[in-house]
Structure formats: structure tokens, C-alpha cells
Scaffold this motif. Structure first.
Motif, PDB file in Angstrom:
ATOM      1  N   UNK A  59      87.679 105.841  20.240  1.00 42.91           N
ATOM      2  CA  UNK A  59      88.578 104.749  19.851  1.00 42.91           C
ATOM      3  C   UNK A  59      89.583 105.177  18.787  1.00 42.91           C
ATOM      4  N   UNK A  60      90.836 104.772  18.982  1.00 40.57           N
ATOM      5  CA  UNK A  60      91.848 104.962  17.946  1.00 40.57           C
ATOM      6  C   UNK A  60      91.648 103.873  16.891  1.00 40.57           C
ATOM      7  N   UNK A  61      92.309 104.016  15.762  1.00 43.48           N
ATOM      8  CA  UNK A  61      92.129 103.079  14.648  1.00 43.48           C
ATOM      9  C   UNK A  61      92.379 101.634  15.061  1.00 43.48           C
ATOM     10  N   UNK A  62      93.443 101.395  15.840  1.00 44.80           N
ATOM     11  CA  UNK A  62      93.758 100.020  16.236  1.00 44.80           C
ATOM     12  C   UNK A  62      92.704  99.458  17.194  1.00 44.80           C
ATOM     13  N   UNK A  63      92.156 100.319  18.058  1.00 49.21           N
ATOM     14  CA  UNK A  63      91.068  99.889  18.941  1.00 49.21           C
ATOM     15  C   UNK A  63      89.840  99.513  18.113  1.00 49.21           C
ATOM     16  N   UNK A  64      89.543 100.331  17.107  1.00 54.51           N
ATOM     17  CA  UNK A  64      88.411 100.076  16.227  1.00 54.51           C
ATOM     18  C   UNK A  64      88.564  98.728  15.523  1.00 54.51           C
ATOM     19  N   UNK A  65      89.760  98.439  15.061  1.00 55.64           N
ATOM     20  CA  UNK A  65      90.010  97.182  14.349  1.00 55.64           C
ATOM     21  C   UNK A  65      89.756  95.981  15.268  1.00 55.64           C
ATOM     22  N   UNK A  66      90.265  96.036  16.496  1.00 53.14           N
ATOM     23  CA  UNK A  66      90.073  94.930  17.444  1.00 53.14           C
ATOM     24  C   UNK A  66      88.591  94.778  17.789  1.00 53.14           C
ATOM     25  N   UNK A  67      87.903  95.898  18.007  1.00 47.17           N
ATOM     26  CA  UNK A  67      86.468  95.846  18.304  1.00 47.17           C
ATOM     27  C   UNK A  67      85.691  95.254  17.136  1.00 47.17           C
ATOM     28  N   UNK A  68      86.054  95.651  15.925  1.00 44.60           N
ATOM     29  CA  UNK A  68      85.390  95.130  14.730  1.00 44.60           C
ATOM     30  C   UNK A  68      85.573  93.622  14.626  1.00 44.60           C
ATOM     31  N   UNK A  69      86.796  93.150  14.870  1.00 44.54           N
ATOM     32  CA  UNK A  69      87.039  91.705  14.840  1.00 44.54           C
ATOM     33  C   UNK A  69      86.127  90.988  15.831  1.00 44.54           C
ATOM     34  N   UNK A  71      83.253  91.951  17.133  1.00 41.72           N
ATOM     35  CA  UNK A  71      81.849  91.996  16.697  1.00 41.72           C
ATOM     36  C   UNK A  71      81.591  90.986  15.580  1.00 41.72           C
ATOM     37  N   UNK A  72      82.582  90.781  14.718  1.00 48.75           N
ATOM     38  CA  UNK A  72      82.439  89.845  13.608  1.00 48.75           C
ATOM     39  C   UNK A  72      82.735  88.392  14.012  1.00 48.75           C
ATOM     40  N   UNK A  73      83.057  88.184  15.285  1.00 48.46           N
ATOM     41  CA  UNK A  73      83.315  86.822  15.767  1.00 48.46           C
ATOM     42  C   UNK A  73      84.685  86.291  15.430  1.00 48.46           C
ATOM     43  N   UNK A  74      85.627  87.183  15.161  1.00 50.80           N
ATOM     44  CA  UNK A  74      87.003  86.777  14.851  1.00 50.80           C
ATOM     45  C   UNK A  74      87.927  87.275  15.951  1.00 50.80           C
ATOM     46  N   UNK A  75      89.133  86.739  15.979  1.00 46.27           N
ATOM     47  CA  UNK A  75      90.113  87.208  16.957  1.00 46.27           C
ATOM     48  C   UNK A  75      91.505  87.198  16.337  1.00 46.27           C
ATOM     49  N   UNK A  76      92.341  88.083  16.823  1.00 48.68           N
ATOM     50  CA  UNK A  76      93.740  88.134  16.402  1.00 48.68           C
ATOM     51  C   UNK A  76      94.494  87.133  17.261  1.00 48.68           C
ATOM     52  N   UNK A  77      95.130  86.150  16.637  1.00 49.54           N
ATOM     53  CA  UNK A  77      95.777  85.097  17.433  1.00 49.54           C
ATOM     54  C   UNK A  77      97.291  85.211  17.484  1.00 49.54           C
ATOM     55  N   UNK A  78      97.910  85.853  16.486  1.00 49.96           N
ATOM     56  CA  UNK A  78      99.359  86.062  16.526  1.00 49.96           C
ATOM     57  C   UNK A  78      99.777  87.028  15.423  1.00 49.96           C
TER      58      UNK A  78
END
Length: 197
Positions: A59-69, A71-78
């Protein structure tokens, strides 16, 4: 209040203005205005590889960030580009966890790399877009695409491949960054493409 306009990534190319940098071209989703943003090679590579569907072995850094979100039950909405000053764009990423909205300041290049992975809107204030944009008519855009197709260059020029950074350029950048796992993956993609031609 200033209206928000949605943008999408149209293209990523080598920057003519800064050596070693890249230009990301964002386009208005339902309009003709375009916004060029100068970004670094790592963010250009991360975004272009994702848009081209190239899977990296790790995983690249940005992939890691999205995966972490996730796993933590959060999502990027905008993502919101909220300011432009001296050629630098400032952005917020908005996260949602349960019913809470969290706003975090981010570099625009990172925010966009995350937005394409999360498939969330990239927004900008109307006043900033109007001030910083290029106006490209549909006729000029179509003429430009026809010229690109007629040239028959090795780079991909189609609306289905929004990022025009070539695999060869991505490979060279991966080698320069000493990212040999990624370089091997890109080399496999190039070999696979060459076999199918």
C-alpha cells in the motif's frame, strides 16, 4: 455564501513551469473551466497510478490512510479547496465518523489523491475557481483531443484514461525514488502491455 463547484481530475503531466514537478489539471464537472495545480512527483505518481488502475505490491501512503479510516469506522466524504494564495492552494478533507463531521487541513495534492481513492467529491469555492481557472470551450477541448489522437503518440490520450503520465515516466520516478517494489510492479505492467500490442 460562496457557492461550491465540483471538480474532477482530467490530466497529470510534467510541469513546464517547475523542473521535477507535475501539473494536475482539474476540470469543472458540469462546466468548461479548468484549474491547473502544481504538485510534487510522489503525489502525481500516487494519483496517476490509482487512476490508471495500477496495483502496487504494497500500500502507498494514501491507500494506507483510506484503509485506516475504514478500520476506524470513518470515511472521507469530501475535499474542499478553500483558499488560493501566491499559486498555492489550501484544502480541507472532511471525515465522517458516526454522526460527527471532522475537518482536517491538508495539502491539496494529498487531499485529491485521497479523494480519488474514496470516490468522494472534490469541491472548490466558485470565487476561487473563477479567479484561478482556465476557460476551455468544448470545441477547443474536442479539437485538442482530435489533435492528440492524430499524433499517435505513445502516451494514452482518451477520456477513459484521465491521467496522462506514462508507465515509463512512472517507472523512472519509482526508480529515482528508490521505490523498487513499485518499479517492479510498473515494469510488469509495461511488459504485459507490450505483449498485448
Amino acid at each position: 455564501m460562496d457557492k461550491k463547484v465540483e471538480l474532477q481530475v482530467i490530466n497529470i503531466t510534467n510541469s513546464q513551469a517547475q523542473v521535477g514537478a507535475f501539473a494536475m489539471l482539474l476540470g469543472e464537472v458540469e462546466g468548461e473551466r479548468q484549474l491547473p495545480i502544481i504538485i510534487g512527483p510522489a503525489e502525481a505518481q500516487a494519483t496517476a497510478l490509482y487512476l490508471k488502475g495500477i496495483k502496487t505490491p504494497r500500500p502507498l501512503t494514501h491507500d494506507l490512510f483510506i484503509t485506516t479510516l475504514t478500520v476506524l469506522g470513518a470515511s472521507l466524504i469530501r475535499v474542499l479547496i478553500y483558499k488560493a494564495k501566491d499559486g498555492i492552494f489550501y484544502s480541507y478533507v472532511y471525515l465522517k465518523k458516526d454522526e460527527e463531521i471532522i475537518r482536517i487541513d491538508a495539502r491539496t495534492s494529498d487531499a485529491i489523491a485521497l479523494a480519488v481513492r474514496a470516490d468522494c467529491p472534490i469541491l472548490i469555492y466558485e470565487s476561487i475557481l473563477e479567479q484561478e481557472c482556465l476557460h476551455i470551450s468544448t470545441e477547443e477541448r474536442n479539437r485538442s483531443e482530435e489533435t492528440d489522437d492524430d499524433e499517435g503518440s505513445e502516451e494514452e490520450h482518451s477520456s477513459s484514461a484521465p491521467a496522462s503520465i506514462s508507465l515509463e515516466e512512472a517507472l523512472q520516478q519509482a526508480i529515482k525514488d528508490e521505490n523498487y517494489e513499485l518499479a517492479a510492479q510498473i515494469r510488469d505492467q509495461i511488459n504485459s502491455r507490450n505483449k498485448n500490442q
